[in-house]
Design a protein around this motif. Structure first.
Motif, short mmCIF file in Angstrom:
data_model
loop_
_atom_site.label_atom_id
_atom_site.label_comp_id
_atom_site.label_asym_id
_atom_site.label_seq_id
_atom_site.Cartn_x
_atom_site.Cartn_y
_atom_site.Cartn_z
N LEU A 27 0.98 -0.86 0.30
CA LEU A 27 -0.39 0.06 0.05
C LEU A 27 1.03 1.31 0.34
N MET A 31 0.02 6.05 3.69
CA MET A 31 -1.94 6.17 3.46
C MET A 31 -2.16 6.10 5.32
N MET A 35 -7.63 3.74 6.44
CA MET A 35 -7.73 3.65 4.67
C MET A 35 -6.98 1.82 4.43
N GLN A 36 -6.60 1.72 5.16
CA GLN A 36 -5.27 0.95 5.22
C GLN A 36 -6.33 -0.51 5.48
N ALA A 39 -9.07 -0.50 2.66
CA ALA A 39 -8.32 -1.45 1.64
C ALA A 39 -7.99 -2.54 2.08
N HIS A 40 -7.91 -3.68 2.92
CA HIS A 40 -7.89 -5.28 2.83
C HIS A 40 -9.47 -5.35 3.33
N SER A 42 -11.94 -4.54 2.05
CA SER A 42 -13.48 -4.06 1.00
C SER A 42 -12.83 -5.35 0.57
N HIS A 43 -11.28 -5.67 -0.19
CA HIS A 43 -10.72 -6.18 -0.94
C HIS A 43 -11.16 -8.27 -0.07
#
Length: 85
Positions: A27, A31, A35-36, A39-40, A42-43
């Motif tokens: 990433l 960041m 937000m990290q 991101a994880h 949602s993935h």
């Protein structure tokens, strides 16, 4: 559309195998932690949905006692017995 769902399930399995065999890009530096995490999360949610959507359709057909034909080439065996109730 059941055959398409089973094709998507097979392709999702191949995608997961590819994902696990490759290195993951880092990433961006600086960041924010939230937000990290997003991101994880949602993935992970997208991968879960790639598997859960076709699996639930397959299970619904199996519990109804309906076969799942793969484009007329072969019938995919039901993972559970039909539910008479």
């Amino acid at each position: 559309h059941k055959a398409t769902g089973m094709a998507i399930l097979a392709l999702a399995g191949l995608r997961l195998a590819w994902r696990l065999s490759q290195t993951v890009p880092k990433l961006p530096e600086g960041m924010p932690r939230l937000m990290q995490w997003g991101a994880h999360a949602s993935h992970f949610a997208l991968y879960a949905l790639m598997f859960l959507m076709p699996l639930t359709g397959w299970l619904m057909s199996a519990y109804a006692g309906l076969p799942v034909s793969f484009y007329g080439w072969f019938t995919i065996p039901n993972p559970v017995a039909p539910d008479d109730g």
